[in-house]
Design a protein around this motif. Structure first.
Motif, PDB file in Angstrom:
ATOM      1  N   MET A 149       0.830  -1.204   0.000  1.00  0.00           N
ATOM      2  CA  MET A 149       0.000   0.000   0.000  1.00  0.00           C
ATOM      3  C   MET A 149       0.866   1.257   0.000  1.00  0.00           C
ATOM      4  SD  MET A 149      -3.215  -0.969   2.473  1.00  0.00           S
ATOM      5  CE  MET A 149      -3.631   0.734   2.675  1.00  0.00           C
ATOM      6  N   ASP A 150       1.950   1.252   0.765  1.00  0.00           N
ATOM      7  CA  ASP A 150       2.841   2.412   0.829  1.00  0.00           C
ATOM      8  C   ASP A 150       3.444   2.720  -0.535  1.00  0.00           C
ATOM      9  OD1 ASP A 150       2.439   2.943   3.493  1.00  0.00           O
ATOM     10  OD2 ASP A 150       4.315   2.042   4.173  1.00  0.00           O
ATOM     11  N   ASP A 151       3.736   1.698  -1.327  1.00  0.00           N
ATOM     12  CA  ASP A 151       4.362   1.878  -2.633  1.00  0.00           C
ATOM     13  C   ASP A 151       3.363   2.199  -3.740  1.00  0.00           C
ATOM     14  OD1 ASP A 151       6.815   1.360  -1.474  1.00  0.00           O
ATOM     15  OD2 ASP A 151       6.817  -0.753  -2.036  1.00  0.00           O
ATOM     16  N   MET A 152       2.070   2.151  -3.447  1.00  0.00           N
ATOM     17  CA  MET A 152       1.038   2.374  -4.448  1.00  0.00           C
ATOM     18  C   MET A 152       0.919   3.860  -4.794  1.00  0.00           C
ATOM     19  SD  MET A 152      -2.994   1.296  -4.227  1.00  0.00           S
ATOM     20  CE  MET A 152      -2.516  -0.218  -3.445  1.00  0.00           C
ATOM     21  N   VAL A 153       0.936   4.184  -6.069  1.00  0.00           N
ATOM     22  CA  VAL A 153       0.721   5.559  -6.516  1.00  0.00           C
ATOM     23  C   VAL A 153      -0.761   5.870  -6.343  1.00  0.00           C
ATOM     24  CG1 VAL A 153       0.774   7.133  -8.491  1.00  0.00           C
ATOM     25  CG2 VAL A 153       2.654   5.520  -8.121  1.00  0.00           C
ATOM     26  N   VAL A 154      -1.049   6.935  -5.594  1.00  0.00           N
ATOM     27  CA  VAL A 154      -2.446   7.244  -5.266  1.00  0.00           C
ATOM     28  C   VAL A 154      -2.872   8.652  -5.662  1.00  0.00           C
ATOM     29  CG1 VAL A 154      -2.606   5.565  -3.373  1.00  0.00           C
ATOM     30  CG2 VAL A 154      -1.801   7.898  -2.904  1.00  0.00           C
ATOM     31  N   TYR A 164       2.390  10.686  -6.834  1.00  0.00           N
ATOM     32  CA  TYR A 164       2.922  10.431  -5.497  1.00  0.00           C
ATOM     33  C   TYR A 164       2.384   9.115  -4.940  1.00  0.00           C
ATOM     34  CZ  TYR A 164       4.262  15.347  -5.595  1.00  0.00           C
ATOM     35  OH  TYR A 164       4.803  16.550  -5.933  1.00  0.00           O
ATOM     36  N   THR A 165       3.236   8.438  -4.155  1.00  0.00           N
ATOM     37  CA  THR A 165       2.807   7.208  -3.497  1.00  0.00           C
ATOM     38  C   THR A 165       2.098   7.542  -2.191  1.00  0.00           C
ATOM     39  OG1 THR A 165       4.852   6.962  -2.223  1.00  0.00           O
ATOM     40  CG2 THR A 165       4.782   5.935  -4.427  1.00  0.00           C
ATOM     41  N   ARG A 166       1.412   6.558  -1.652  1.00  0.00           N
ATOM     42  CA  ARG A 166       0.722   6.749  -0.374  1.00  0.00           C
ATOM     43  C   ARG A 166       1.726   7.113   0.719  1.00  0.00           C
ATOM     44  NH1 ARG A 166      -1.499   5.508   4.233  1.00  0.00           N
ATOM     45  NH2 ARG A 166      -3.733   5.530   4.495  1.00  0.00           N
ATOM     46  N   LYS A 167       2.898   6.490   0.703  1.00  0.00           N
ATOM     47  CA  LYS A 167       3.927   6.791   1.705  1.00  0.00           C
ATOM     48  C   LYS A 167       4.417   8.221   1.581  1.00  0.00           C
ATOM     49  CE  LYS A 167       7.904   5.257   4.187  1.00  0.00           C
ATOM     50  NZ  LYS A 167       7.783   6.270   5.176  1.00  0.00           N
ATOM     51  N   GLN A 168       4.656   8.693   0.373  1.00  0.00           N
ATOM     52  CA  GLN A 168       5.094  10.077   0.189  1.00  0.00           C
ATOM     53  C   GLN A 168       4.052  11.050   0.731  1.00  0.00           C
ATOM     54  OE1 GLN A 168       5.752   9.561  -4.090  1.00  0.00           O
ATOM     55  NE2 GLN A 168       7.792  10.461  -3.793  1.00  0.00           N
ATOM     56  N   LEU A 169       2.780  10.786   0.432  1.00  0.00           N
ATOM     57  CA  LEU A 169       1.713  11.667   0.916  1.00  0.00           C
ATOM     58  C   LEU A 169       1.581  11.583   2.435  1.00  0.00           C
ATOM     59  CD1 LEU A 169      -1.063  11.197  -1.797  1.00  0.00           C
ATOM     60  CD2 LEU A 169       0.703  12.973  -1.645  1.00  0.00           C
ATOM     61  N   SER A 170       1.681  10.383   2.966  1.00  0.00           N
ATOM     62  CA  SER A 170       1.580  10.204   4.410  1.00  0.00           C
ATOM     63  C   SER A 170       2.712  10.923   5.139  1.00  0.00           C
ATOM     64  CB  SER A 170       1.591   8.708   4.749  1.00  0.00           C
ATOM     65  OG  SER A 170       1.513   8.513   6.135  1.00  0.00           O
ATOM     66  N   ASP A 171       3.929  10.775   4.651  1.00  0.00           N
ATOM     67  CA  ASP A 171       5.079  11.444   5.278  1.00  0.00           C
ATOM     68  C   ASP A 171       4.925  12.962   5.217  1.00  0.00           C
ATOM     69  OD1 ASP A 171       6.175   8.966   5.816  1.00  0.00           O
ATOM     70  OD2 ASP A 171       7.676   9.079   4.208  1.00  0.00           O
ATOM     71  N   LEU A 195       5.231  22.643  -2.492  1.00  0.00           N
ATOM     72  CA  LEU A 195       3.803  22.950  -2.344  1.00  0.00           C
ATOM     73  C   LEU A 195       2.922  21.882  -2.983  1.00  0.00           C
ATOM     74  CD1 LEU A 195       1.488  24.797  -1.480  1.00  0.00           C
ATOM     75  CD2 LEU A 195       1.849  26.096  -3.590  1.00  0.00           C
ATOM     76  N   ASP A 196       3.269  21.418  -4.179  1.00  0.00           N
ATOM     77  CA  ASP A 196       2.436  20.404  -4.849  1.00  0.00           C
ATOM     78  C   ASP A 196       2.304  19.137  -4.007  1.00  0.00           C
ATOM     79  OD1 ASP A 196       1.895  21.989  -7.045  1.00  0.00           O
ATOM     80  OD2 ASP A 196       3.498  21.132  -8.265  1.00  0.00           O
ATOM     81  N   LEU A 197       3.415  18.678  -3.444  1.00  0.00           N
ATOM     82  CA  LEU A 197       3.387  17.469  -2.610  1.00  0.00           C
ATOM     83  C   LEU A 197       2.497  17.666  -1.394  1.00  0.00           C
ATOM     84  CD1 LEU A 197       4.342  14.674  -1.633  1.00  0.00           C
ATOM     85  CD2 LEU A 197       6.371  15.815  -0.695  1.00  0.00           C
ATOM     86  N   TYR A 198       2.698  18.765  -0.665  1.00  0.00           N
ATOM     87  CA  TYR A 198       1.893  19.010   0.537  1.00  0.00           C
ATOM     88  C   TYR A 198       0.423  19.222   0.192  1.00  0.00           C
ATOM     89  CZ  TYR A 198       6.141  19.302   3.289  1.00  0.00           C
ATOM     90  OH  TYR A 198       7.324  19.004   3.933  1.00  0.00           O
ATOM     91  N   ASN A 199       0.154  19.885  -0.913  1.00  0.00           N
ATOM     92  CA  ASN A 199      -1.228  20.090  -1.331  1.00  0.00           C
ATOM     93  C   ASN A 199      -1.900  18.757  -1.650  1.00  0.00           C
ATOM     94  OD1 ASN A 199      -3.450  21.916  -2.051  1.00  0.00           O
ATOM     95  ND2 ASN A 199      -3.078  21.168  -4.122  1.00  0.00           N
ATOM     96  N   GLU A 200      -1.209  17.899  -2.401  1.00  0.00           N
ATOM     97  CA  GLU A 200      -1.759  16.574  -2.712  1.00  0.00           C
ATOM     98  C   GLU A 200      -2.004  15.770  -1.440  1.00  0.00           C
ATOM     99  OE1 GLU A 200      -2.521  14.715  -5.752  1.00  0.00           O
ATOM    100  OE2 GLU A 200      -2.702  16.780  -6.413  1.00  0.00           O
TER     101      GLU A 200
END
Length: 100
Positions: A21-26, A31-38, A62-67
């Motif tokens: 799930m962490d490696d899944m692009v969401v 971005y992956t779920r892990k990137q968004l979660s972090d 900004l794009d990462l945090y917004n997503e």
């Protein structure tokens, strides 16, 4: 006939699923779920992630945090002001956006 499963086997299966799930692009941005979660962990209120968000972030992230904010709360970030390469951002949070 049923097979007995040990607790260790169940934990291994759960760890495998979590990694998958962490490696899944969401996100539409890739971005992956892990990137968004972090990222969300950095901007969310540590006492309750569902509360409104106020944070200072790097403007080029900004794009990462917004997503991340959209993924976890349903609401985007608003840029309140910028200074240099930093941005003050806010969002209403999960409670206000979703209503729970």
């Amino acid at each position: 006939m049923s097979k007995e499963v040990s607790v260790a086997e169940m934990l291994d299966a759960a760890r495998f699923m979590n990694r998958a799930m962490d490696d899944m692009v969401v996100s539409t941005q890739g971005y992956t779920r892990k990137q968004l979660s972090d990222a969300f962990d950095i901007i969310a209120d540590p006492s309750n992630w569902k509360l409104p968000i106020t944070a200072i972030i790097k403007l080029d992230e900004l794009d990462l945090y917004n997503e991340a904010c959209i993924f976890f709360t349903g609401a985007p970030l608003s840029v309140e002001h910028t200074q240099g390469n930093r941005a003050a951002v806010s969002s209403p949070g999960y409670y206000e956006t979703i209503g729970e």
